[in-house]
Write an enzyme that holds these catalytic residues in place. Structure first.
Site, short mmCIF file in Angstrom:
data_model
loop_
_atom_site.label_atom_id
_atom_site.label_comp_id
_atom_site.label_asym_id
_atom_site.label_seq_id
_atom_site.Cartn_x
_atom_site.Cartn_y
_atom_site.Cartn_z
N ASP A 75 16.91 23.00 29.27
CA ASP A 75 16.80 24.41 29.70
C ASP A 75 15.36 24.71 30.13
OD1 ASP A 75 16.05 24.08 26.94
OD2 ASP A 75 16.28 26.23 26.59
N GLU B 143 15.96 25.13 23.81
CA GLU B 143 14.63 25.04 23.21
C GLU B 143 13.83 26.29 23.58
OE1 GLU B 143 10.47 24.11 22.38
OE2 GLU B 143 11.30 24.64 24.31
ZN LIG Z 1 9.26 22.66 26.66
#
Ligand SMILES: [Zn+2]
Length: 381
Positions: free
Chosen positions: A71, A136
């Site tokens: 992501d 994340e």
């Molecule tokens: Zn990163």
């Protein structure tokens, strides 16, 4: 861009997929296809809306895991980008696109590094794994932390982990992160008694009551840090009190603060000290804690040595070990007792408009990752 190196070609393919957190947009399938072709066993580990996978090659011996996220953060106004964020392009040797540095360039370098290593050493010792998430940059609830819990539950052992976060500052490999500070926040409400400023004996001013306690906390010496961590730091981020009127003593006050703490202290020890200070000042209060992660530290040892050698051999500099900066998924992986080090490209433009990375540095990063594999599994000293 047909004459690109395998690493750059894969980086471009990954960046072209608009995987704004927690979307994965097909990035993981792209990596999985490549890993399957070289014999990796793939395990899909979705949690909630989040795609994650764990992949492994080899069945025994120490496990080196490459960890990262597909992501990316939102682009900001696309009109401000010189090159559209999801139409990556190399201009004068610089690769532009959202995720070029954080961290699709590293993901591409990891895949091509492992392909090159397995082509040369199909029956290598040890195990190579990938732990990849698409959460994340978001709330990090259903990403690495859940995968780690599942791996721990079945006693999967991960000895070493390289996280591809962009650790470098001025040149590739100048800094590797061998730890991160812990972080937690407090949300404090102090109760007083609202009244007229002209009749203070009938009121109880929470601003006056808490001020000495906050002063004590902001000047306190929490620890000295150690060789790897700076001293623990305390910062007040918000204070709110007051009705807006100049003649009213407020009835309550809210203050928020955050600790970044070293491996010398833990959450419970800091909490006890905060409560002691608040109680000493005889406050009436409520407090809520938000715990963002433990500090972790990987001391020099076989992983750090293998990485330092690989950087020296490939780009001819000696990396500095650092624990500065924000948190990363490394904190969750370290819970497994894993030695964790972050090594990736230059972080100067991450999360910015016109994120970019030196294209050649990604080819070198791939060479460094391959060399680390050789150091750990072939040229063991
Ligand atoms: Zn990163």
């Amino acid at each position: 861009m047909s004459d690109l190196s395998p690493t750059l070609k894969l980086a471009v393919d990954l960046i072209s997929r608009p995987s704004v957190t927690p979307e994965d947009a097909g990035c993981q399938e792209l990596m999985i296809d490549r890993l399957k072709k070289i014999g990796f066993e793939i395990e899909y580990m979705p949690f909630g809306e989040v795609k994650n996978f764990y992949a492994k090659h080899g069945t025994s011996g120490p496990n080196l895991c490459f960890a990262g996220h597909t992501d990316v953060v939102p682009t900001g106004p696309e009109s401000e980008w010189t090159i559209p964020p999801f139409a990556p392009k190399i201009v004068d040797g610089i690769l532009f696109g959202r995720g070029a540095a954080d961290m699709k360039g590293s993901l591409a370098a990891m895949v091509t590094a492992v392909e090159a290593f397995i082509a040369e050493h199909p029956d290598h010792e040890g195990q190579i794994s990938f732990l990849i998430t698409s959460d994340e940059e978001g709330p990090f609830v259903d990403g690495t932390t859940r995968v780690v819990d599942a791996l721990m539950e079945r006693n999967e052992k991960v000895d070493w982990c390289i996280v591809g976060e962009p650790s470098s500052t001025n040149t590739l490999g100048d800094i590797i992160k061998n730890g991160r500070r812990g972080s937690f926040s407090g949300n404090l409400t102090v109760h007083g008694k609202q009244g007229h400023v002209a009749y203070p004996h009938l009121a109880e001013n929470p601003i006056h009551l808490v001020a000495p306690a906050l002063a004590e906390m902001s000047t306190a010496h929490w620890d000295d840090g150690n060789d790897f961590f700076p001293p623990t730091s305390f910062q007040i981020s918000n204070i709110q009190a007051g009705t807006g009127a100049t003649n009213v003593v407020p009835g309550k006050l809210n203050a928020q603060f955050n600790f970044r703490f070293s491996s010398e202290l833990d959450f419970d020890a800091l909490k006890v000290r905060v409560l002691e200070i608040l109680d000493k000042h005889q406050l009436r209060y409520d407090i809520e804690w938000t715990y963002n992660g433990l500090p972790f530290l990987t001391r020099p040892g076989n992983l750090v040595d293998a990485i330092v050698d690989a950087v020296q051999t490939t780009v001819n500099i000696t990396p500095e070990l650092s624990t500065s900066g924000g948190t990363s998924d490394g904190r969750f992986i370290a819970k497994m007792g894993t030695q964790v080090v972050e090594l990736g490209p230059i972080n100067a433009t991450i999360h910015q408009i016109n994120e970019c990375v030196d294209a050649e540095s990604l080819n070198k990063l791939s060479t460094i990752y391959t060399r680390i594999l050789k150091n750990l599994f072939v040229n063991k000293t």
